[in-house]
Scaffold this active site. Structure first.
Site, PDB file in Angstrom:
ATOM      1  N   GLU A 361       0.821  -1.223   0.000  1.00 13.01           N
ATOM      2  CA  GLU A 361       0.000   0.000   0.000  1.00 13.01           C
ATOM      3  C   GLU A 361       0.855   1.275   0.000  1.00 13.01           C
ATOM      4  O   GLU A 361       0.569   2.251   0.689  1.00 13.01           O
ATOM      5  CB  GLU A 361      -1.042  -0.035   1.128  1.00 13.01           C
ATOM      6  CG  GLU A 361      -1.982  -1.221   0.929  1.00 13.01           C
ATOM      7  CD  GLU A 361      -3.359  -1.086   1.523  1.00 13.01           C
ATOM      8  OE1 GLU A 361      -3.747   0.005   1.928  1.00 13.01           O
ATOM      9  OE2 GLU A 361      -4.063  -2.114   1.557  1.00 13.01           O
TER      10      GLU A 361
HETATM   11  N1  CAA Z   1      -6.359  11.660  -2.489  1.00 13.94           N
HETATM   12  C1  CAA Z   1      -7.041  12.250  -3.500  1.00 13.94           C
HETATM   13  N2  CAA Z   1      -6.429  12.679  -4.643  1.00 13.94           N
HETATM   14  C2  CAA Z   1      -5.102  12.498  -4.746  1.00 13.94           C
HETATM   15  C3  CAA Z   1      -4.341  11.886  -3.713  1.00 13.94           C
HETATM   16  C4  CAA Z   1      -5.024  11.483  -2.557  1.00 13.94           C
HETATM   17  N3  CAA Z   1      -4.370  10.901  -1.530  1.00 13.94           N
HETATM   18  N4  CAA Z   1      -3.048  11.826  -4.094  1.00 13.94           N
HETATM   19  C5  CAA Z   1      -2.993  12.398  -5.323  1.00 13.94           C
HETATM   20  N5  CAA Z   1      -4.241  12.786  -5.702  1.00 13.94           N
HETATM   21  C6  CAA Z   1      -4.617  13.498  -6.927  1.00 13.94           C
HETATM   22  C7  CAA Z   1      -3.817  14.773  -7.078  1.00 13.94           C
HETATM   23  O1  CAA Z   1      -4.427  15.850  -6.398  1.00 13.94           O
HETATM   24  C8  CAA Z   1      -3.795  14.956  -8.572  1.00 13.94           C
HETATM   25  O2  CAA Z   1      -5.009  15.535  -8.981  1.00 13.94           O
HETATM   26  P1  CAA Z   1      -5.053  16.789 -10.018  1.00 13.94           P
HETATM   27  O3  CAA Z   1      -4.433  16.252 -11.262  1.00 13.94           O
HETATM   28  O4  CAA Z   1      -6.495  17.101 -10.152  1.00 13.94           O
HETATM   29  O5  CAA Z   1      -4.250  17.863  -9.379  1.00 13.94           O
HETATM   30  C9  CAA Z   1      -3.773  13.532  -9.118  1.00 13.94           C
HETATM   31  O6  CAA Z   1      -4.274  12.698  -8.070  1.00 13.94           O
HETATM   32  C10 CAA Z   1      -2.379  13.075  -9.470  1.00 13.94           C
HETATM   33  O7  CAA Z   1      -1.594  13.218  -8.305  1.00 13.94           O
HETATM   34  P2  CAA Z   1      -0.014  13.306  -8.326  1.00 13.94           P
HETATM   35  O8  CAA Z   1       0.415  14.292  -9.380  1.00 13.94           O
HETATM   36  O9  CAA Z   1       0.440  13.526  -6.922  1.00 13.94           O
HETATM   37  O10 CAA Z   1       0.351  11.839  -8.843  1.00 13.94           O
HETATM   38  P3  CAA Z   1       1.746  11.127  -8.946  1.00 13.94           P
HETATM   39  O11 CAA Z   1       1.763  10.402 -10.240  1.00 13.94           O
HETATM   40  O12 CAA Z   1       2.863  12.079  -8.641  1.00 13.94           O
HETATM   41  O13 CAA Z   1       1.643   9.992  -7.803  1.00 13.94           O
HETATM   42  C11 CAA Z   1       1.925   9.056  -5.614  1.00 13.94           C
HETATM   43  C12 CAA Z   1       1.516  10.259  -6.455  1.00 13.94           C
HETATM   44  C13 CAA Z   1       1.632   9.484  -4.188  1.00 13.94           C
HETATM   45  C14 CAA Z   1       3.371   8.719  -5.766  1.00 13.94           C
HETATM   46  C15 CAA Z   1       1.037   7.854  -5.989  1.00 13.94           C
HETATM   47  O14 CAA Z   1       1.336   7.387  -7.285  1.00 13.94           O
HETATM   48  C16 CAA Z   1       1.197   6.694  -5.027  1.00 13.94           C
HETATM   49  O15 CAA Z   1       0.627   6.699  -3.936  1.00 13.94           O
HETATM   50  N6  CAA Z   1       1.958   5.633  -5.423  1.00 13.94           N
HETATM   51  C17 CAA Z   1       2.006   4.402  -4.645  1.00 13.94           C
HETATM   52  C18 CAA Z   1       0.948   3.461  -5.120  1.00 13.94           C
HETATM   53  C19 CAA Z   1       0.640   2.418  -4.090  1.00 13.94           C
HETATM   54  O16 CAA Z   1       0.478   2.698  -2.898  1.00 13.94           O
HETATM   55  N7  CAA Z   1       0.509   1.167  -4.557  1.00 13.94           N
HETATM   56  C20 CAA Z   1       0.158   0.069  -3.728  1.00 13.94           C
HETATM   57  C21 CAA Z   1      -1.114  -0.544  -4.211  1.00 13.94           C
HETATM   58  S1  CAA Z   1      -1.710  -1.700  -3.001  1.00 13.94           S
HETATM   59  C22 CAA Z   1      -1.553  -3.171  -3.734  1.00 13.94           C
HETATM   60  O17 CAA Z   1      -1.350  -3.239  -4.883  1.00 13.94           O
HETATM   61  C23 CAA Z   1      -1.651  -4.392  -2.895  1.00 13.94           C
HETATM   62  C24 CAA Z   1      -3.027  -4.769  -2.529  1.00 13.94           C
HETATM   63  O18 CAA Z   1      -3.509  -5.848  -2.838  1.00 13.94           O
HETATM   64  C25 CAA Z   1      -3.799  -3.889  -1.655  1.00 13.94           C
END
Ligand code: CAA
Length: 383
Positions: A361
């Protein structure tokens, strides 16, 4: 400010503890070895009211909050991280649909998940898009009243047993704005199961590759609008990170328990090893770190329950609690010495399970990225 558990939190904790300590504990080591997942455990946890704690009663949840939810998750994790993760991941479709779903989607899918009769999954990652989740390449093409999904998803927890999966796929151009979220039911033609990962630990929880080949789903299975999928996934992960942090607290407390009882019983140089400063200082640090981590997790849960922004605080809680679990479980192995490195004691399993919590996550590097982006925007340090 009140640090005391409410009667409901204490009751949920005791309900979970009684069941997992009595019924689940005797099965865990064997099931970890045979990589067996038992859906009946989730059904039982559901009967106890522990699989839909934060979901409104209208959808068969308990209508409670995350402060209540994490009390139960912690207790389950103290016995089996695999089943605690299973409950937490079954919670993700519930969070997503209760926040973004239509009334029809909520009524159709949430109740069976909340009752523990159905298992949920959340499928975001792919080979080329792990941390960079917005780079995913699985496609969803609209054809009349259907979407056709094609691609390969990775790291889907319990993807093989889940009845209700939330799958993220691309409906638009590159980047986060082109991503949409869909509900996919088990048994839909075109939903194939690829390899099951051979992992370091947490074997009761199966980690799956999903192969989507012309997977055809009704258009009403789109959640929100096309292009909303990335924000939906991020919102769900904000909540999910609180539950992962709660799992970390559960494992860390279990490891500290074993370390304390061993150090009282084990004698060297004519006295219990707990009386040596080298050991008692380790135990003191472990207890202090767990307490600090638990307060961060509770703060994030409280903010969510109050409807306040909690994304940064959830990332802090996940980062600190899972790093703490890694340190505490490693130190627990050290306190037990050679015995800690054997399978006679559960601490080596706790150590292997703690490791994955620093990764799932969102890796702890991603949590730092989320926290760093947020704090660097603050002019005044207010939280
Ligand atoms: N809540 C709401 N909106 C959000 C947000 C949040 N927490 N985080 C980002 N956004 C929005 C931003 O506001 C932005 O919106 P606008 O374009 O309208 O401004 C849009 O989403 C894009 O955001 P970013 O530019 O920040 O995106 P990014 O490409 O730089 O990525 C990141 C940000 C935090 C690195 C994200 O990609 C991330 O969290 N990566 C990790 C993914 C992850 O946790 N993967 C695990 C999955 S779990 C799994 O796979 C196992 C399972 O079985 C559960």
């Amino acid at each position: 400010m009140n640090f005391e558990a409410t009667p409901i939190q204490a009751e949920l904790r005791m309900l979970a503890r009684k069941y997992v300590q009595k019924e689940l504990l005797p099965l865990v080591e064997g099931d970890e070895k045979s990589e067996t997942f038992r859906p009946e455990v989730i059904r039982k946890l559901g009967e106890l009211g522990l699989t839909g704690i934060p979901v409104p009663e209208a959808y068969d949840g308990a209508g409670l909050g995350y402060l209540d939810y994490i009390a139960a998750i912690e207790e389950i994790a103290a016995v089996s991280t695999g089943y605690a993760i299973s409950v937490a991941v079954t919670g993700l479709p519930q969070v997503i649909l209760s926040t973004f779903g239509t009334e029809a989607q909520k009524m159709k899918y949430i109740p069976s998940l909340a009752r523990g009769e159905a298992i949920g999954a959340f499928s975001l990652s792919e080979a080329g898009s792990g941390s960079d989740a917005g780079a995913l390449t699985t496609t969803a093409r609209k054809e009349g009243a259907f979407y056709i999904l094609n691609g390969t998803k990775l790291w889907t927890t319990q993807g093989d047993v889940a009845q209700t999966l939330i799958i993220m796929a691309r409906t638009g151009g590159p980047g986060p704005k082109g991503v949409s979220s869909f509900i996919v039911e088990k048994g839909t033609p075109g939903l194939g199961y690829g390899k099951r990962e051979k992992k370091m630990g947490m074997h009761t929880s199966h980690t799956m590759e999903l192969v989507l080949e012309n997977l055809k789903i009704p258009a009403e299975n789109l959640i929100g609008q096309e292009g909303d999928g990335f924000k939906i996934a991020m919102t769900a992960l904000d909540s999910g990170r609180i539950t992962i942090a709660a799992c970390a607290i559960g494992i860390a407390k279990a490891a500290l328990d074993v370390a304390c009882s061993h150090s009282r019983e084990r004698e060297q140089f004519g006295k219990p090893i707990a009386e040596f400063q080298g050991i008692s200082f380790m135990l003191a640090d472990m207890a202090t770190q767990i307490d600090a981590a638990q307060l961060l997790v509770q703060r994030a849960a409280w903010l969510k329950d109050e409807g306040k922004p909690f994304s940064t605080e959830a990332a802090m809680a996940k980062l600190f609690a899972t790093d703490t679990a890694m340190k505490v479980t490693t130190d627990a192995v050290q306190v037990l010495g050679g015995a800690g490195y054997t399978q006679e004691f559960p601490v080596e399993r706790y150590m292997r399970e703690a490791k994955v919590l620093q990764i799932v996550e969102g890796t702890n590097q991603i949590q730092r990225m989320v926290i760093g982006r947020s704090v660097s925007q603050q002019t005044l340090f207010t939280f």
